[in-house]
Motif scaffolding. Sequence first.
Motif, mmCIF file in Angstrom:
data_model
loop_
_atom_site.group_PDB
_atom_site.id
_atom_site.type_symbol
_atom_site.label_atom_id
_atom_site.label_comp_id
_atom_site.label_asym_id
_atom_site.label_seq_id
_atom_site.Cartn_x
_atom_site.Cartn_y
_atom_site.Cartn_z
ATOM 1 N N PRO A 120 2.786 60.473 -18.626
ATOM 2 C CA PRO A 120 3.680 59.647 -19.636
ATOM 3 C C PRO A 120 2.492 59.532 -20.987
ATOM 4 O O PRO A 120 1.389 59.442 -20.694
ATOM 5 C CB PRO A 120 4.033 58.459 -18.860
ATOM 6 C CG PRO A 120 3.822 58.566 -17.427
ATOM 7 C CD PRO A 120 2.889 59.756 -17.360
ATOM 8 N N CYS A 121 3.010 59.054 -21.881
ATOM 9 C CA CYS A 121 2.141 58.569 -23.121
ATOM 10 C C CYS A 121 1.426 57.259 -22.825
ATOM 11 O O CYS A 121 1.868 56.696 -21.770
ATOM 12 C CB CYS A 121 3.177 58.249 -24.247
ATOM 13 S SG CYS A 121 3.975 59.721 -25.074
ATOM 14 N N VAL A 122 0.312 57.213 -23.348
ATOM 15 C CA VAL A 122 -0.599 56.040 -22.952
ATOM 16 C C VAL A 122 0.254 54.869 -23.229
ATOM 17 O O VAL A 122 -0.261 53.774 -22.338
ATOM 18 C CB VAL A 122 -1.932 56.173 -23.962
ATOM 19 C CG1 VAL A 122 -2.609 57.352 -23.534
ATOM 20 C CG2 VAL A 122 -1.486 55.933 -25.192
ATOM 21 N N ASP A 123 0.969 54.463 -24.242
ATOM 22 C CA ASP A 123 1.503 53.262 -24.298
ATOM 23 C C ASP A 123 2.652 53.085 -23.136
ATOM 24 O O ASP A 123 2.672 51.887 -22.696
ATOM 25 C CB ASP A 123 2.333 53.362 -25.455
ATOM 26 C CG ASP A 123 3.436 54.195 -25.842
ATOM 27 O OD1 ASP A 123 3.099 55.416 -25.118
ATOM 28 O OD2 ASP A 123 4.493 53.877 -26.596
ATOM 29 N N GLN A 124 3.156 54.179 -22.642
ATOM 30 C CA GLN A 124 4.172 53.974 -21.471
ATOM 31 C C GLN A 124 3.389 53.665 -20.217
ATOM 32 O O GLN A 124 3.666 53.019 -19.382
ATOM 33 C CB GLN A 124 5.038 55.308 -21.424
ATOM 34 C CG GLN A 124 5.533 55.727 -22.556
ATOM 35 C CD GLN A 124 6.706 56.948 -22.395
ATOM 36 O OE1 GLN A 124 5.595 58.026 -22.177
ATOM 37 N NE2 GLN A 124 7.712 57.016 -22.483
ATOM 38 N N ARG A 125 2.244 54.075 -20.202
ATOM 39 C CA ARG A 125 1.485 53.966 -19.046
ATOM 40 C C ARG A 125 1.030 52.460 -18.865
ATOM 41 O O ARG A 125 0.815 51.774 -17.750
ATOM 42 C CB ARG A 125 0.137 54.835 -19.080
ATOM 43 C CG ARG A 125 0.320 56.219 -18.743
ATOM 44 C CD ARG A 125 -0.769 57.019 -19.058
ATOM 45 N NE ARG A 125 -0.712 58.523 -19.035
ATOM 46 C CZ ARG A 125 -0.730 59.612 -17.915
ATOM 47 N NH1 ARG A 125 -1.217 58.737 -16.773
ATOM 48 N NH2 ARG A 125 -0.527 60.705 -17.770
ATOM 49 N N ALA A 126 0.705 51.907 -19.990
ATOM 50 C CA ALA A 126 0.383 50.537 -20.140
ATOM 51 C C ALA A 126 1.599 49.616 -19.713
ATOM 52 O O ALA A 126 1.528 48.681 -18.794
ATOM 53 C CB ALA A 126 -0.221 50.182 -21.430
ATOM 54 N N ARG A 127 2.927 49.984 -20.299
ATOM 55 C CA ARG A 127 3.940 49.218 -20.258
ATOM 56 C C ARG A 127 4.333 49.397 -18.616
ATOM 57 O O ARG A 127 4.940 48.563 -18.071
ATOM 58 C CB ARG A 127 5.110 49.673 -20.838
ATOM 59 C CG ARG A 127 4.881 49.056 -22.400
ATOM 60 C CD ARG A 127 6.182 49.245 -23.151
ATOM 61 N NE ARG A 127 6.496 50.817 -23.377
ATOM 62 C CZ ARG A 127 6.235 51.413 -24.447
ATOM 63 N NH1 ARG A 127 5.431 51.021 -25.281
ATOM 64 N NH2 ARG A 127 6.811 52.767 -24.251
ATOM 65 N N PHE A 128 4.108 50.622 -17.656
ATOM 66 C CA PHE A 128 4.277 50.624 -16.479
ATOM 67 C C PHE A 128 3.738 49.550 -15.823
ATOM 68 O O PHE A 128 4.345 48.799 -14.741
ATOM 69 C CB PHE A 128 3.933 51.986 -15.919
ATOM 70 C CG PHE A 128 4.473 52.437 -14.750
ATOM 71 C CD1 PHE A 128 5.413 53.103 -14.362
ATOM 72 C CD2 PHE A 128 3.781 51.888 -13.459
ATOM 73 C CE1 PHE A 128 6.138 53.428 -13.274
ATOM 74 C CE2 PHE A 128 4.027 52.084 -12.195
ATOM 75 C CZ PHE A 128 5.217 52.992 -12.124
ATOM 76 N N GLY A 129 2.630 49.137 -15.853
ATOM 77 C CA GLY A 129 1.638 48.080 -15.171
ATOM 78 C C GLY A 129 2.190 46.660 -15.553
ATOM 79 O O GLY A 129 2.315 45.976 -14.472
ATOM 80 N N ASN A 130 2.417 46.543 -16.877
ATOM 81 C CA ASN A 130 2.982 45.239 -17.328
ATOM 82 C C ASN A 130 4.486 45.017 -16.578
ATOM 83 O O ASN A 130 4.635 44.025 -16.192
ATOM 84 C CB ASN A 130 3.261 45.118 -18.827
ATOM 85 C CG ASN A 130 1.980 45.449 -19.650
ATOM 86 O OD1 ASN A 130 1.004 45.551 -18.858
ATOM 87 N ND2 ASN A 130 1.873 45.754 -20.924
ATOM 88 N N THR A 131 5.513 46.188 -16.635
ATOM 89 C CA THR A 131 6.764 45.853 -16.019
ATOM 90 C C THR A 131 6.553 45.482 -14.410
ATOM 91 O O THR A 131 7.315 44.823 -14.035
ATOM 92 C CB THR A 131 7.490 47.069 -16.337
ATOM 93 O OG1 THR A 131 7.622 47.271 -17.629
ATOM 94 C CG2 THR A 131 8.955 46.844 -15.602
ATOM 95 N N ALA A 132 5.548 46.024 -13.954
ATOM 96 C CA ALA A 132 5.293 46.186 -12.363
ATOM 97 C C ALA A 132 4.936 44.639 -12.109
ATOM 98 O O ALA A 132 4.868 44.174 -10.985
ATOM 99 C CB ALA A 132 4.490 47.101 -11.907
ATOM 100 N N ARG A 133 4.237 44.214 -13.184
ATOM 101 C CA ARG A 133 3.670 42.817 -12.787
ATOM 102 C C ARG A 133 2.420 42.716 -12.146
ATOM 103 O O ARG A 133 2.442 42.217 -11.196
ATOM 104 C CB ARG A 133 4.663 41.617 -12.584
ATOM 105 C CG ARG A 133 5.623 41.035 -13.519
ATOM 106 C CD ARG A 133 6.572 39.956 -12.933
ATOM 107 N NE ARG A 133 7.444 39.741 -14.210
ATOM 108 C CZ ARG A 133 8.373 38.696 -14.120
ATOM 109 N NH1 ARG A 133 8.347 38.230 -12.816
ATOM 110 N NH2 ARG A 133 9.309 38.632 -14.971
#
Length: 298
Positions: A158-171
């Motif tokens: 995934p794009c780097v911004d998506q990779r960050a959001r993945f962790g955020n969404t997973a809390r």
Amino acid sequence: MALAALVPGALLGWVVYEAVGGGGSDHAASAASASGASAAPSSHSSPSTDSAAPPGSGGASAGDGKDTAGGSGPLAGKVVVIDPGHNQGNFEHATEINQQVDIGTNRKECDTTGTSTDAGYTEARFTLDVAHRLRALLEKQGATVKMTRDGDSPAWGPCVDQRARFGNTARADAAISIHADGAAQGDRGFHVILPGSVHAGAADTRKIVGPSRDLGTRIAGDFLRDTGEPPSNYVGKGTGLVTRTDLGGLNLSTVPKVFIECGNMRDSKDSALLTSGAWRQKAAQGMSDGIVSFLRES
């Protein structure tokens, strides 16, 4: 700095070296930019030591929102996100990975191909193999583990911004992005990249800088102990720690997160380690030990 001094307790007192770069890759360096070598897959066969993931390491595909099996161990109830850097499919999707995404401080490529050894063992394969090993170790401790990509999913990124959001969404209680560097021959060793303080655009790392430094320091100490790989001799001033504010995967994270560059794929000594399945298991163990230490005291 003497290696004997770099035990986990001493690591807590390390002075972090600020190294804010402007490279095109969303980690310390890529082979193409750092050494001038091509990052395309080689026709050479990959090392036979590139063994499959350990038994019991199966789990959710990237981005599908499913948890892998969290157990009743000391990390029960904790969520860890593992981000294996790059993607083998990126080589065939240049248009997609070159699209610009917002990382808060500026815009940057969605992703890059990553680097490889001179024999053609790619960073993308290395990071996924280590991620599988790390997942298995963390699950044994009872953690719920999610991965930003797994196997052939997704086909690129995934794009780097998506990779960050993945962790955020997973809390996530902790997140780690796994990489290997592509610097010059003779440059060797590992380093852990910590998020610097960023408050710009969509990025605000101020709340995670402290806990991320704690996480990264613990991982660095345990990685050194378990693998014997020395701290980088080309960044970090021998500390094995580097702070950066130009990485979207860190800038956009709202959970404690670090990157780890496990070694230099373009150095003959490091590449011999990185292509060894036995060494990759030690690398995963070092990361796991650091994450477990952080989560048990957080």
